[in-house]
Design a protein around this motif. Structure first.
Motif, PDB file in Angstrom:
ATOM      1  N   PHE A 149      -8.976   7.144  16.765  1.00 37.95           N
ATOM      2  CA  PHE A 149      -8.470   8.193  15.868  1.00 37.95           C
ATOM      3  C   PHE A 149      -7.086   7.812  15.309  1.00 37.95           C
ATOM      4  CE2 PHE A 149     -10.841  12.431  16.643  1.00 37.95           C
ATOM      5  CZ  PHE A 149     -12.038  11.784  16.871  1.00 37.95           C
ATOM      6  N   ASP A 150      -6.707   6.546  15.446  1.00 37.70           N
ATOM      7  CA  ASP A 150      -5.360   6.127  15.025  1.00 37.70           C
ATOM      8  C   ASP A 150      -5.342   5.767  13.532  1.00 37.70           C
ATOM      9  OD1 ASP A 150      -7.064   4.015  15.673  1.00 37.70           O
ATOM     10  OD2 ASP A 150      -5.409   2.646  16.107  1.00 37.70           O
ATOM     11  N   LYS A 151      -5.711   6.731  12.719  1.00 36.61           N
ATOM     12  CA  LYS A 151      -5.746   6.524  11.263  1.00 36.61           C
ATOM     13  C   LYS A 151      -4.344   6.633  10.682  1.00 36.61           C
ATOM     14  CE  LYS A 151     -10.156   6.289  10.870  1.00 36.61           C
ATOM     15  NZ  LYS A 151     -10.689   4.980  10.518  1.00 36.61           N
ATOM     16  N   ARG A 152      -4.173   6.027   9.537  1.00 39.25           N
ATOM     17  CA  ARG A 152      -2.909   6.229   8.794  1.00 39.25           C
ATOM     18  C   ARG A 152      -3.182   7.295   7.750  1.00 39.25           C
ATOM     19  NH1 ARG A 152      -0.771   0.153   7.832  1.00 39.25           N
ATOM     20  NH2 ARG A 152       0.956   1.217   6.820  1.00 39.25           N
ATOM     21  N   TRP A 153      -2.866   8.523   8.110  1.00 43.71           N
ATOM     22  CA  TRP A 153      -3.141   9.652   7.210  1.00 43.71           C
ATOM     23  C   TRP A 153      -2.127   9.669   6.085  1.00 43.71           C
ATOM     24  CZ3 TRP A 153      -7.765  11.002   8.162  1.00 43.71           C
ATOM     25  CH2 TRP A 153      -8.262  11.053   9.472  1.00 43.71           C
ATOM     26  N   THR A 154      -2.596   9.843   4.876  1.00 40.38           N
ATOM     27  CA  THR A 154      -1.666   9.771   3.743  1.00 40.38           C
ATOM     28  C   THR A 154      -1.573  11.070   2.943  1.00 40.38           C
ATOM     29  OG1 THR A 154      -3.438   8.899   2.359  1.00 40.38           O
ATOM     30  CG2 THR A 154      -2.001   7.300   3.428  1.00 40.38           C
ATOM     31  N   ARG A 155      -2.566  11.905   3.048  1.00 45.30           N
ATOM     32  CA  ARG A 155      -2.584  13.080   2.175  1.00 45.30           C
ATOM     33  C   ARG A 155      -3.507  14.132   2.768  1.00 45.30           C
ATOM     34  NH1 ARG A 155      -4.872  14.948  -2.265  1.00 45.30           N
ATOM     35  NH2 ARG A 155      -3.315  16.176  -3.348  1.00 45.30           N
ATOM     36  N   ALA A 156      -3.265  15.398   2.425  1.00 41.88           N
ATOM     37  CA  ALA A 156      -4.170  16.457   2.889  1.00 41.88           C
ATOM     38  C   ALA A 156      -4.217  17.572   1.858  1.00 41.88           C
ATOM     39  CB  ALA A 156      -3.687  17.006   4.224  1.00 41.88           C
ATOM     40  N   GLU A 157      -5.401  18.124   1.694  1.00 40.49           N
ATOM     41  CA  GLU A 157      -5.550  19.229   0.741  1.00 40.49           C
ATOM     42  C   GLU A 157      -6.776  20.044   1.130  1.00 40.49           C
ATOM     43  OE1 GLU A 157      -6.002  17.890  -3.265  1.00 40.49           O
ATOM     44  OE2 GLU A 157      -5.843  19.918  -4.094  1.00 40.49           O
ATOM     45  N   GLY A 158      -6.611  21.356   1.211  1.00 41.52           N
ATOM     46  CA  GLY A 158      -7.754  22.226   1.525  1.00 41.52           C
ATOM     47  C   GLY A 158      -8.367  21.875   2.870  1.00 41.52           C
ATOM     48  N   SER A 159      -9.644  21.484   2.860  1.00 38.44           N
ATOM     49  CA  SER A 159     -10.339  21.166   4.115  1.00 38.44           C
ATOM     50  C   SER A 159     -10.397  19.667   4.363  1.00 38.44           C
ATOM     51  CB  SER A 159     -11.780  21.689   4.061  1.00 38.44           C
ATOM     52  OG  SER A 159     -11.793  23.028   3.675  1.00 38.44           O
ATOM     53  N   TYR A 160      -9.606  18.894   3.655  1.00 34.43           N
ATOM     54  CA  TYR A 160      -9.712  17.435   3.787  1.00 34.43           C
ATOM     55  C   TYR A 160      -8.371  16.777   4.107  1.00 34.43           C
ATOM     56  CZ  TYR A 160     -14.521  17.370   2.232  1.00 34.43           C
ATOM     57  OH  TYR A 160     -15.888  17.549   2.176  1.00 34.43           O
ATOM     58  N   VAL A 161      -8.449  15.728   4.926  1.00 32.88           N
ATOM     59  CA  VAL A 161      -7.311  14.815   5.091  1.00 32.88           C
ATOM     60  C   VAL A 161      -7.801  13.430   4.671  1.00 32.88           C
ATOM     61  CG1 VAL A 161      -5.842  15.904   6.829  1.00 32.88           C
ATOM     62  CG2 VAL A 161      -7.890  14.718   7.559  1.00 32.88           C
ATOM     63  N   GLU A 162      -6.879  12.656   4.120  1.00 32.86           N
ATOM     64  CA  GLU A 162      -7.273  11.371   3.540  1.00 32.86           C
ATOM     65  C   GLU A 162      -6.508  10.260   4.229  1.00 32.86           C
ATOM     66  OE1 GLU A 162      -7.386  11.657  -0.784  1.00 32.86           O
ATOM     67  OE2 GLU A 162      -6.690   9.582  -0.883  1.00 32.86           O
TER      68      GLU A 162
ATOM     69  N   MET B 228       0.846  -1.201   0.000  1.00 30.75           N
ATOM     70  CA  MET B 228       0.000   0.000   0.000  1.00 30.75           C
ATOM     71  C   MET B 228       0.885   1.255   0.000  1.00 30.75           C
ATOM     72  SD  MET B 228      -2.636   1.222   2.949  1.00 30.75           S
ATOM     73  CE  MET B 228      -2.339  -0.346   3.712  1.00 30.75           C
ATOM     74  N   LYS B 229       0.539   2.204  -0.874  1.00 32.81           N
ATOM     75  CA  LYS B 229       1.349   3.428  -0.945  1.00 32.81           C
ATOM     76  C   LYS B 229       0.889   4.396   0.135  1.00 32.81           C
ATOM     77  CE  LYS B 229       3.700   5.151  -4.973  1.00 32.81           C
ATOM     78  NZ  LYS B 229       4.764   4.296  -4.598  1.00 32.81           N
ATOM     79  N   LEU B 230       1.791   4.739   1.065  1.00 26.81           N
ATOM     80  CA  LEU B 230       1.365   5.622   2.142  1.00 26.81           C
ATOM     81  C   LEU B 230       1.435   7.081   1.743  1.00 26.81           C
ATOM     82  CD1 LEU B 230       2.612   4.002   5.396  1.00 26.81           C
ATOM     83  CD2 LEU B 230       0.290   4.360   4.618  1.00 26.81           C
ATOM     84  N   TRP B 231       2.477   7.440   1.045  1.00 29.49           N
ATOM     85  CA  TRP B 231       2.598   8.825   0.590  1.00 29.49           C
ATOM     86  C   TRP B 231       2.594   8.821  -0.916  1.00 29.49           C
ATOM     87  CZ3 TRP B 231       6.721  12.207   3.483  1.00 29.49           C
ATOM     88  CH2 TRP B 231       6.203  12.546   4.735  1.00 29.49           C
ATOM     89  N   ARG B 232       1.847   9.759  -1.490  1.00 31.48           N
ATOM     90  CA  ARG B 232       1.904   9.895  -2.935  1.00 31.48           C
ATOM     91  C   ARG B 232       3.250  10.484  -3.326  1.00 31.48           C
ATOM     92  NH1 ARG B 232      -3.809  11.245  -3.905  1.00 31.48           N
ATOM     93  NH2 ARG B 232      -4.764   9.446  -2.925  1.00 31.48           N
ATOM     94  N   SER B 233       3.687  10.201  -4.561  1.00 33.16           N
ATOM     95  CA  SER B 233       4.914  10.820  -5.056  1.00 33.16           C
ATOM     96  C   SER B 233       4.679  12.314  -5.220  1.00 33.16           C
ATOM     97  CB  SER B 233       5.270  10.250  -6.418  1.00 33.16           C
ATOM     98  OG  SER B 233       5.395   8.864  -6.299  1.00 33.16           O
ATOM     99  N   PRO B 234       5.718  13.113  -5.006  1.00 37.53           N
ATOM    100  CA  PRO B 234       5.551  14.547  -5.227  1.00 37.53           C
ATOM    101  C   PRO B 234       5.071  14.801  -6.650  1.00 37.53           C
ATOM    102  CG  PRO B 234       7.669  14.079  -4.217  1.00 37.53           C
ATOM    103  CD  PRO B 234       7.055  12.762  -4.567  1.00 37.53           C
TER     104      PRO B 234
END
Ligand code: PLP
Length: 480
Positions: A61-74, A1-7
């Motif tokens: 609340f122990d999510k594995r957060w991978t990305r965030a933009e504007g008003s959202y975290v994913e 599973m890809k945790l961080w997207r590539s820049p």
């Protein structure tokens, strides 16, 4: 599973470019490190704070957060959560704001000569000029800091030195940060209790009580009176005339009137600074959180030139207070971009419009549900307070016996787990749920929050056994 997207626009190994030169990958890749580490919670528990990880796990609340933009975290499953907490207010421009990022990228690409220390970068003067252009003209100097608490520390130190007095007055329920000086002004026992003795000379008066304030100020030994225009813990609003009266009393008794805008500042309450709602002209203003768009630690203590100059009063005293990282080029660049964005999109006015609409949509909950005591806010600083139903409720009392303020957790939980909305309980022992969303949040998202809240409160009011069990397990809450 890809945790961080590539820049953006690059492969796994980012190529950077400085001044047009491109750099070959060095073999170092954050994305790869993160991927190899996997779930961040065990590592954090082992190396940083096991109890915080326990808390996150307990409330789910122990999510594995991978990305965030504007008003959202994913999260790692690709589920998007509406971030109404906004990093405790620092994401006023939304997460990963592209304009602020562009300013940071430009600063990095320019190889700016920042932090020479015995020398100057042009950026700190530029940001100071922009800040001073936006506050009353009696404020003439800026001391940069790297956090909110450090901005308060600067106010405490410079205020004491400038007045030659040592007493500091703050108000009950206040929050000004967690370093020892700010903590000594803190009005919340849960934060101060294990760290005594606090600094001498600090006293508190009740918020919204001018008589109590005058009794202390009349001794003419108080260097500064420190107050949040809207208290962050619990979102407590000043009574009409309170702040104006406090300023008047401070002037009368020679005390500096210090307004802590770390949370309320930079558009949050519907004006650039909350003190503008009351026509105030403070002697000192502290700023942080939103100042760098959430990218870089940053803060500022803005003060009257006479106050600053009386401390920095000679060549020998030119460096009496400071902080190594404070006026760093990245923080300054981000600050300039943030002020530009706030102006460009008139975000303070937007916060007022959206905040008014949110209040209108949520105030009826007070009539609709016995358990709702109050709904209040200013701009996009908003809260709902719960209280025991008048007819009494056994399950309410059982819950509250475990920990005061537990009902609010019964609402925060389902908002997160069932509706993917991140909110918070607004302080220890307070039955208050609070939000500090980005000022850029979509109107439809706020409307959705108001509707969802109605539904969640209706269900929580019945205090279902499973929810109560969850709350009882949770014990402590996330406060900020
Ligand atoms: N002052 C106020 C009003 C705050 O709300 C906070 C943080 O929440 C602080 C000071 C401390 O800021 P920091 O956490 O950046 O030290």
């Amino acid at each position: 599973m890809k945790l961080w997207r590539s820049p953006r626009g690059t492969g796994d190994h980012p190529r950077s470019s400085t001044n047009g030169r491109s750099t070959e990958p060095s073999g170092f890749s954050l994305a790869r490190l993160v991927e190899e580490a996997g779930d961040p919670h065990p590592l954090y528990a082992r190396t940083v704070n096991p109890q915080f990880v326990r808390l996150l796990r307990t409330i789910g609340f122990d999510k594995r957060w991978t990305r965030a933009e504007g008003s959202y975290v994913e999260d790692a499953d690709g589920t998007r959560y509406l971030d109404l907490l906004g990093g405790f207010g620092m994401f006023a421009l939304g997460r990963n704001n592209p304009q602020v990022r562009a300013a940071l990228e430009e600063a990095l690409a320019l190889d700016t000569p920042g932090s020479v220390q015995l020398g100057l970068s042009p950026l700190s003067g530029l940001l100071a000029r922009e800040l001073l252009a936006r506050v009353p003209s009696r404020l003439g100097r800026v001391a940069f800091t790297s956090s909110g608490t450090e901005a308060v520390e600067a106010a405490l130190k410079l205020g004491r030195a400038a007045t030659g007095r040592s007493r500091v007055l703050s108000v009950e329920g206040a929050f000004h940060g967690l370093t020892l000086g700010s903590l000594s002004a803190n009005g919340c026992e849960d934060f101060t209790e294990p760290f005594h003795p606090l600094l001498p000379g600090f006293d508190r008066v009740p918020f919204n009580d001018l008589r109590a304030l005058e009794r202390e100020l009349a001794r003419e030994d108080v260097a500064l009176f420190l107050v949040e225009p809207v208290q962050g813990k619990g979102v407590v609003l000043p009574l009409p005339g309170y702040l104006e009266g406090a300023q008047e009393l401070c002037r009368r008794y020679g005390t500096l009137f210090v307004v802590d805008e770390v949370q309320t500042g930079l558009g949050r309450t519907g004006k650039l600074f909350a003190f503008e709602h009351f026509g105030l002209e403070p002697d000192v203003v502290t700023i942080s959180k939103a100042l760098s768009g959430g990218y870089v630690p940053s803060g500022a203590c803005v003060l009257r030139a006479e106050v600053f100059d009386s401390v920095f009063d000679s060549l020998e005293h030119a460096v009496r207070h400071g902080s190594t990282f404070a006026p760093n080029d990245l923080a300054m660049s981000a600050g300039l971009a943030v002020l530009h964005e706030l102006d460009e999109h008139d975000l303070a006015a937007r916060a007022k419009r959206l905040g008014d609409a949110l209040l209108e949509a949520t105030r009826p909950l007070v009539e609709r549900y016995e358990v709702v005591r109050d709904v209040r806010g200013l701009g996009l600083m908003w809260a709902i307070e719960f209280g025991e139903p008048e007819r009494g409720s056994r399950s309410w009392r059982v819950l509250e016996r475990v920990q005061e303020g537990m009902f609010a957790q019964l609402v925060v939980g389902p908002l997160f787990h069932e509706h993917q909305m991140l909110t918070q309980v607004a302080g220890h022992r307070l039955n208050v749920l609070k939000i500090l969303p980005p000022l850029t949040i979509a109107e439809t998202d706020l409307a959705r929050f108001a509707e969802t809240l109605d539904d969640v409160v209706r269900r929580a009011q019945r205090i279902p056994r499973a929810a109560a069990r969850m709350a009882l397990r949770a014990g402590p809450r996330l406060v900020g």
